[in-house]
Scaffold this active site. Structure first.
Site, PDB file in Angstrom:
ATOM      1  N   GLU A 125      47.848  34.651  32.446  1.00 49.02           N
ATOM      2  CA  GLU A 125      47.720  36.081  33.010  1.00 49.02           C
ATOM      3  C   GLU A 125      49.078  36.700  32.917  1.00 49.02           C
ATOM      4  O   GLU A 125      50.165  35.940  33.199  1.00 49.02           O
ATOM      5  CB  GLU A 125      47.043  35.909  34.347  1.00 49.02           C
ATOM      6  CG  GLU A 125      46.967  37.412  35.313  1.00 49.02           C
ATOM      7  CD  GLU A 125      46.258  37.118  36.444  1.00 49.02           C
ATOM      8  OE1 GLU A 125      45.348  36.187  36.648  1.00 49.02           O
ATOM      9  OE2 GLU A 125      46.781  37.978  37.469  1.00 49.02           O
ATOM     10  N   GLU A 129      51.240  45.704  38.272  1.00 51.43           N
ATOM     11  CA  GLU A 129      50.480  46.047  39.463  1.00 51.43           C
ATOM     12  C   GLU A 129      51.408  47.324  40.070  1.00 51.43           C
ATOM     13  O   GLU A 129      52.569  47.063  40.010  1.00 51.43           O
ATOM     14  CB  GLU A 129      50.419  44.673  40.160  1.00 51.43           C
ATOM     15  CG  GLU A 129      49.453  43.479  39.915  1.00 51.43           C
ATOM     16  CD  GLU A 129      48.444  43.898  40.598  1.00 51.43           C
ATOM     17  OE1 GLU A 129      47.140  44.274  39.921  1.00 51.43           O
ATOM     18  OE2 GLU A 129      48.409  44.038  41.714  1.00 51.43           O
ATOM     19  N   ARG A 209      42.333  43.844  31.065  1.00 49.30           N
ATOM     20  CA  ARG A 209      41.724  44.193  32.242  1.00 49.30           C
ATOM     21  C   ARG A 209      42.226  45.224  33.118  1.00 49.30           C
ATOM     22  O   ARG A 209      43.225  44.789  33.316  1.00 49.30           O
ATOM     23  CB  ARG A 209      41.342  42.910  33.167  1.00 49.30           C
ATOM     24  CG  ARG A 209      40.624  41.938  32.624  1.00 49.30           C
ATOM     25  CD  ARG A 209      40.488  40.474  33.238  1.00 49.30           C
ATOM     26  NE  ARG A 209      40.014  39.557  32.387  1.00 49.30           N
ATOM     27  CZ  ARG A 209      39.475  38.505  32.774  1.00 49.30           C
ATOM     28  NH1 ARG A 209      39.087  38.358  33.920  1.00 49.30           N
ATOM     29  NH2 ARG A 209      39.202  37.467  31.860  1.00 49.30           N
ATOM     30  N   TRP A 213      41.447  48.835  42.882  1.00 47.59           N
ATOM     31  CA  TRP A 213      40.791  48.361  43.790  1.00 47.59           C
ATOM     32  C   TRP A 213      41.544  48.765  45.027  1.00 47.59           C
ATOM     33  O   TRP A 213      42.633  49.149  45.386  1.00 47.59           O
ATOM     34  CB  TRP A 213      40.535  47.053  43.677  1.00 47.59           C
ATOM     35  CG  TRP A 213      41.579  45.865  43.980  1.00 47.59           C
ATOM     36  CD1 TRP A 213      42.808  45.949  42.963  1.00 47.59           C
ATOM     37  CD2 TRP A 213      41.634  44.909  44.966  1.00 47.59           C
ATOM     38  NE1 TRP A 213      43.662  45.024  43.433  1.00 47.59           N
ATOM     39  CE2 TRP A 213      42.812  44.175  44.772  1.00 47.59           C
ATOM     40  CE3 TRP A 213      41.012  44.470  46.012  1.00 47.59           C
ATOM     41  CZ2 TRP A 213      43.477  43.204  45.287  1.00 47.59           C
ATOM     42  CZ3 TRP A 213      41.492  43.449  46.681  1.00 47.59           C
ATOM     43  CH2 TRP A 213      42.769  42.916  46.531  1.00 47.59           C
TER      44      TRP A 213
END
Ligand SMILES: *[C@@H]1O[C@H](CO)[C@@H](O)[C@H](O)[C@H]1NC(C)=O
Ligand SMILES: *[C@@H]1O[C@H](CO)[C@@H](O)[C@H](O)[C@H]1NC(C)=O
Ligand SMILES: *[C@@H]1O[C@H](CO)[C@@H](O)[C@H](O)[C@H]1NC(C)=O
Ligand SMILES: *[C@@H]1O[C@H](CO)[C@@H](O)[C@H](O)[C@H]1NC(C)=O
Ligand SMILES: *[C@@H]1O[C@H](CO)[C@@H](O)[C@H](O)[C@H]1NC(C)=O
Length: 369
Positions: A125, A129, A209, A213
């Site tokens: 990964e 962020e 992706r 959220w």
């Protein structure tokens, strides 16, 4: 930033319930044979989400989660309106080394996390962020899902406010190094050997992706996660919207598919089998009718996933079963089974996405300016 760790038991309580089998995560290619091939991008593509053609229906992008993805003239909007929303676009395609450029405006709001990541089926990964209440950017990476060290994440101060305007966040990933670029500045580079001698270096086909959220949702997340996210989300201050103008992706391998056939527990990129040819995804992107899909054209499976997500995990099974029955009468058992499998995969991805996010995998690390 303060780093923190979350115990797995504490995390389980915060997970959204899902009734389907973990078809997606069950197949760990490092210890399982027969994991399905991955579709490759096998070339490059620009997704101009500032036009009405937002997200190609399940052939190029999928939207497994609850939450609204729409369009506002600037770009695709990923909107969190209420507890449980986590609108996400996952690419159907994978890249074996490649480049990802995302031009976006980050969602504002306490506890709201915007992210653009690359991730593989064996949990390699690479992350971008953002917290909705901080001007910093968080970078991180994982090799084979190993989260046992806290030295992978690095946070950076920016000379702009990422919630205010559109900026270009680029990942450039080769077998030798990963670079994180913000606009025209490289802010970080990770060399292969720096990731525990390469054993924790991301090196298997990853897909894209993108999503937002509410990590600050106190009804769903543990205290540590809420704190990490920058505080408690107040949904009455919403909606919270992340806007993605363009996505450019370039696969550094010209493949049609990637296979796990020769993979062993090493997770080495040399063990990924590259199947040459023109990819279905590239074919779809280049076909004139391939770029016009909108919410209306979402698959029934995706719609059900989103509706069911709004209703809660238990309802998902009911809706899926209802759909299964209706569909079965109409289209026959085999087709219905295929649809159900796809729905289960989407539900499993929702669960996986949640657990990956809620495992506090992001931004654990040192401060850099
Ligand atoms: C680390 O990964 C394991 C296995 O995936 C998971 O159970 C655990 O919650 C993770 N821990 C943290 C601190 O993220
Ligand atoms: C493969 O590894 C994963 C993660 O460590 C584990 O959860 C799973 O049970 C393993 N599967 C097999 C078949 O050993
Ligand atoms: C993208 O791919 C096309 C061929 O499909 C090529 O002509 C073009 O130069 C590529 N662009 C970039 C930026 O790699
Ligand atoms: C979309 O973005 C592209 C590139 O950023 C630009 O050339 C084009 O004019 C934009 N289109 C609209 C409808 O805004
Ligand atoms: C994004 O930034 C990278 C690195 O500076 C640059 O090469 C690329 O052209 C930019 N892409 C867009 C769409 O602005």
């Amino acid at each position: 930033m303060k780093s923190f760790a979350v115990s797995s038991i504490a995390l389980l309580a915060g997970l959204i319930s899902t009734t389907s089998a973990q078809t997606h995560t069950d197949c760990n290619p490092l210890n399982t044979t027969g994991c399905p091939n991955m579709q490759a991008l096998g070339g490059n593509a620009t997704f101009n989400w500032n036009k009405t053609g937002i997200i190609q229906n399940d052939k190029v992008w999928r939207m497994p989660n609850q939450g609204k993805i729409d369009w506002d003239g600037y770009g695709a909007t990923f909107t969190i309106e209420r507890s449980g929303d986590s609108p996400t676009a996952n690419s159907v395609f994978y890249m074996l080394f490649g480049r990802l450029e995302v031009v976006m405006r980050v969602a504002k709001g306490k506890g709201i996390i915007s992210s653009a990541i690359l991730q593989s089926e064996d949990l390699d990964e690479v992350d971008w962020e953002f917290q909705g209440s901080s001007p910093q950017i968080l970078t991180n990476y994982y090799g084979k899902g190993d989260n046992t060290t806290a030295d992978r994440g690095e946070n950076f101060d920016l000379d702009f406010v990422p919630q205010d305007d559109f900026h270009n966040y680029t990942l450039d990933w080769t077998k030798d190094r990963i670079q994180w670029w913000v606009d025209d500045k490289q802010i970080r580079e990770l060399k292969y050997a720096e990731a525990e001698g390469g054993t924790r270096y991301p090196q298997t086909p990853m897909n894209v992706r993108i999503g937002a959220w509410a990590a600050g949702d106190v009804t769903k997340n543990q205290k540590g996660v809420v704190e990490w996210a920058g505080g408690e989300t107040d949904f009455s201050e919403g909606p919270f919207t992340m806007t993605v103008k363009t996505v450019y992706a370039k696969d550094y391998t010209s493949a049609s598919e990637y296979s796990w056939e020769d993979m062993d527990s090493s997770g080495d990129w040399q063990k990924v089998k590259v199947i040459e040819g023109k990819s279905d995804v590239l074919q779809e992107i280049q076909s004139p009718s391939g770029v016009t899909e909108r919410w209306d054209a979402l698959s029934k499976g995706a719609k059900i996933g989103i509706i069911a997500g709004a209703l809660g995990g238990a309802a998902l099974a009911a809706v899926a079963m209802l759909f299964f029955c209706v569909k079965q009468r109409r289209a026959g058992r085999r087709e219905a089974q295929a649809l159900l499998t796809q729905e289960q995969k989407e539900a499993a991805e929702l669960s996986e996405y949640k657990s990956q996010m809620q495992s506090g995998k992001f931004g654990l690390g040192s401060n850099r300016v």
